[in-house]
Design a protein around this motif. Structure first.
Motif, PDB file in Angstrom:
ATOM      1  N   UNK A  68      26.368 -53.151  13.301  1.00 55.18           N
ATOM      2  CA  UNK A  68      24.994 -53.395  12.847  1.00 55.18           C
ATOM      3  C   UNK A  68      24.183 -54.035  13.974  1.00 55.18           C
ATOM      4  N   UNK A  77      24.708 -53.709  17.104  1.00 52.51           N
ATOM      5  CA  UNK A  77      24.462 -52.669  18.105  1.00 52.51           C
ATOM      6  C   UNK A  77      23.264 -51.819  17.689  1.00 52.51           C
ATOM      7  N   UNK A  78      23.197 -51.480  16.410  1.00 56.07           N
ATOM      8  CA  UNK A  78      22.025 -50.738  15.930  1.00 56.07           C
ATOM      9  C   UNK A  78      20.741 -51.513  16.196  1.00 56.07           C
ATOM     10  N   UNK A  79      20.768 -52.825  15.931  1.00 58.22           N
ATOM     11  CA  UNK A  79      19.588 -53.659  16.220  1.00 58.22           C
ATOM     12  C   UNK A  79      19.287 -53.673  17.715  1.00 58.22           C
ATOM     13  N   UNK A  92      19.955 -51.445  19.973  1.00 58.81           N
ATOM     14  CA  UNK A  92      19.389 -50.172  20.425  1.00 58.81           C
ATOM     15  C   UNK A  92      17.976 -49.988  19.872  1.00 58.81           C
ATOM     16  N   UNK A  93      17.744 -50.501  18.676  1.00 55.19           N
ATOM     17  CA  UNK A  93      16.389 -50.477  18.117  1.00 55.19           C
ATOM     18  C   UNK A  93      15.441 -51.295  18.962  1.00 55.19           C
ATOM     19  N   UNK A  94      15.878 -52.471  19.395  1.00 57.10           N
ATOM     20  CA  UNK A  94      15.032 -53.311  20.257  1.00 57.10           C
ATOM     21  C   UNK A  94      14.755 -52.611  21.582  1.00 57.10           C
ATOM     22  N   UNK A 101      14.558 -49.375  22.018  1.00 53.51           N
ATOM     23  CA  UNK A 101      13.543 -48.341  21.759  1.00 53.51           C
ATOM     24  C   UNK A 101      12.140 -48.954  21.705  1.00 53.51           C
ATOM     25  N   UNK A 102      12.077 -50.224  21.314  1.00 57.05           N
ATOM     26  CA  UNK A 102      10.775 -50.910  21.259  1.00 57.05           C
ATOM     27  C   UNK A 102      10.438 -51.603  22.571  1.00 57.05           C
ATOM     28  N   UNK A 106      20.522 -59.819  20.764  1.00 57.55           N
ATOM     29  CA  UNK A 106      21.154 -59.763  19.449  1.00 57.55           C
ATOM     30  C   UNK A 106      22.496 -60.484  19.562  1.00 57.55           C
ATOM     31  N   UNK A 156      26.443 -47.076  25.203  1.00 52.52           N
ATOM     32  CA  UNK A 156      24.977 -47.187  25.219  1.00 52.52           C
ATOM     33  C   UNK A 156      24.466 -48.325  26.101  1.00 52.52           C
TER      34      UNK A 156
END
Lengths: 311, 276
Positions: free
Chosen positions: B127, B129-131, B133-135, B137-138, B144, B168
């Motif tokens: 989870x 890691x998802x955050x 990678x989301x950061x 992208x932004x 995290x 990643x």
């Protein structure tokens, strides 16, 4: 019915179109992208496509992080792996926190026919349906697939989208008004109601034709949203016909049939029959499997006559 | 470098949290003391020294994230959050009680400021890691932080996430291992020996940093080092003691999640220098 189009191709195209319209859409895949067709999105948007290898648990866990960040993740693998290996984060994070994750389980039912029972999915609906906050959608043709992908992206919350591998005749046209939670009555007959979900819907329609030849008028209903289910449509059909058959490529324990029975037993007790799985199937040609395991139009029509006799 | 004064402040805060934890878990007769005491310095240093967070604006874009993947240690998380101002301190006594927003394991949709619901072990790293990678992208600079138990890393999902974070190049992901060496049924050596955890993560392509998990300065320096990583996710292996600060709890698996009786409470408070 129109020409046959593979649901997975329709899904891949729908994801691609969605990706063009909405840059918050991210797609996660666990090494079956050329099967699920998520790869179609990945080729166009590599920076928003995450193929994490053969690790369904981690893929679903990662999607929770993307959703927490305000993205709209679509996660992809075979339905049977999604709802077994991915089950923990689906239940304990996505559903618990009502996260905006779209869980696409492909190759559902018996559609991964030659790979055998280990790859076929007959328990996925019962699992996701029992989890609070979860919306469950099962599509029947290419048009419905495209419409459903758009609709679930617009809906803020967790959704399980059940997809078949099989080519399916096109039932709906582009004017089809797909709404989450609203079933669709395709035929209106007074003697029996056949309520189906997924691509097997076209066999339900053929069964209605067979019954018609014997002077039996069948209602045929497409329940694409198994949860929340369209209670009103089901109750009205039961009142009108007094006999209901459910049809699903899924276990009769916990799937569409159970959902319909829950509604009717509480609000309009009605004799029922169930077309669905009671055991694991096997490898083989898809149509031969459907025939052998009781999903043929003839088998569905037989169940319809059985339930009419219980009236 | 941390000033001596700041170090004293943080250490005093940790001592107060330990006292408050014993008070709280004694009063409610449920909850997990051992793992809460082992991560005290880690959580406190993150909340009061390291993280860019604002309790007045808990959803602010670009904030750092903390995921307590070893969710059973949430009493220490809640003590930090209350002190920070996420919710009133008087809420703490409702921990694990009906109608409380403070659940037995962290719940993101009930407790404002909790970033992710956790408890079932092994999901927080993926989870996070998802955050991360989301950061990315932004185009955000946020970090995290994911706190893992050393028993927790027996879950296969941790290693799935470890592979993916490396692929990643999630250098904004900082895992922290609360390396107390004890799990519910016994020591790691007894139940499931993990060998060299650092070598394992290094082999998965991670930046491995070691520190004393009960020394706020040592941990703080480790976080600074993690944030310098160019293209690798980092894991801080923080050496800790389960039940740290209460002699009869230290290193004991039996204190993973046991109620504290009145005699034990008095002794614990005496050792922590708190008044009963």
């Amino acid at each position: 019915m129109g020409k046959e189009i593979a649901i997975r191709d329709a899904y891949g195209d729908a994801l691609l179109n969605l990706g063009k319209k909405n840059d918050k859409v991210v797609v996660l895949e666990s090494d079956v992208g050329s099967s699920s067709k998520s790869i179609v999105f990945g080729k166009e948007f590599p920076e928003r496509y995450f193929n994490v290898g053969i690790s369904e648990f981690n893929m679903v866990s990662m999607s929770t992080g993307f959703a927490s960040e305000g993205f709209i993740p679509f996660v992809n693998t075979f339905a049977v792996f999604m709802t077994t290996r991915g089950a923990d984060p689906i239940q304990s994070i996505i559903a618990y926190d009502s996260l905006n994750v779209k869980i696409a389980g492909t190759y559902a039912g018996l559609s991964d026919s030659y790979d055998g029972a280990s790859h076929q999915s007959i328990t996925d609906i019962s699992f996701v349906r029992s989890i609070p906050n979860m919306t469950v959608i099962s599509v029947s043709d290419a048009v419905e697939t495209a419409k459903a992908v758009e609709a679930i992206a617009d809906y803020n919350g967790p959704v399980y989208l059940r997809l078949s591998r099989a080519p399916a005749p096109t039932i709906f046209d582009d004017n089809y008004d797909f709404r989450i939670g609203k079933g669709v009555e395709l035929k209106n007959g007074k003697d029996v109601a056949i309520i189906a979900t997924g691509t097997i819907l076209h066999n339900a329609l053929k069964a209605a034709e067979l019954l018609n030849e014997e002077g039996i008028e069948a209602t045929v209903i497409n329940i694409h949203t198994i949860k929340p289910i369209d209670e009103e449509l089901i109750i009205n059909a039961a009142k009108r016909t007094g006999a209901v058959v459910t049809v699903e490529e899924h276990s009769i324990y916990g799937g569409l049939g159970s959902a319909v029975a829950e509604v009717l037993s509480k609000k309009c007790p009605t004799p029922m029959e169930f077309v669905g799985a009671t055991n694991f199937a096997e490898s083989g040609d898809y149509n031969q499997l459907l025939e052998k395991y009781g999903y043929s139009p003839r088998s569905i029509a037989e169940k319809a006559k059985m339930v009419i006799n219980k009236k | 470098m941390m000033t001596i004064e700041r170090k004293d402040e943080l250490q005093n805060l940790c001592l107060r949290f330990r006292n408050d934890l014993i008070d709280l878990l004694h009063s409610i007769q449920t909850g997990h003391p051992g793992g809460s005491l082992s991560c005290t310095e880690i959580v406190t240093t993150l909340f009061f020294e390291k993280m860019n967070i604002d309790p007045q604006n808990p959803s602010k874009e670009g904030r750092d994230r903390f995921i307590m993947s070893k969710g059973h240690a949430c009493p220490m998380l809640y003590l930090n959050m209350a002190e920070k101002g996420y919710f009133p301190k008087e809420d703490l006594k409702s921990l694990r009680q009906i109608d409380s927003h403070l659940q037995g394991h962290p719940c993101a949709h009930k407790t404002i400021g909790v970033e992710l619901s956790t408890g079932p072990l092994g999901m927080g790293l993926g989870a996070g890691l998802g955050m991360a990678l989301g950061e990315k992208l932004k185009n955000s600079e946020a970090s995290i932080y994911v706190l893992l138990g050393d028993g927790e890393i027996q879950e296969g999902g941790i290693w799935e996430a470890a592979m993916a974070a490396s692929k990643y190049k999630a250098n904004n992901l900082v895992a922290i291992l609360d390396n107390n060496g004890v799990q519910l049924d016994g020591t790691l050596e007894e139940i499931m020996p993990m060998g060299s955890i650092g070598d394992k993560f290094a082999a998965f392509g991670w930046n491995v940093i070691r520190c004393d998990g009960h020394d706020v300065e040592s941990f703080s320096n480790a976080v600074d080092e993690a944030k310098k990583s160019d293209d690798k996710p980092s894991i801080i292996i923080a050496k800790t003691i389960k039940g740290k600060g209460v002699s009869f709890m230290e290193g004991k698996n039996t204190w993973h999640g046991k109620p504290i009786d009145n005699n034990e409470y008095k002794q614990a408070k005496a050792e922590l220098g708190g008044l009963v």
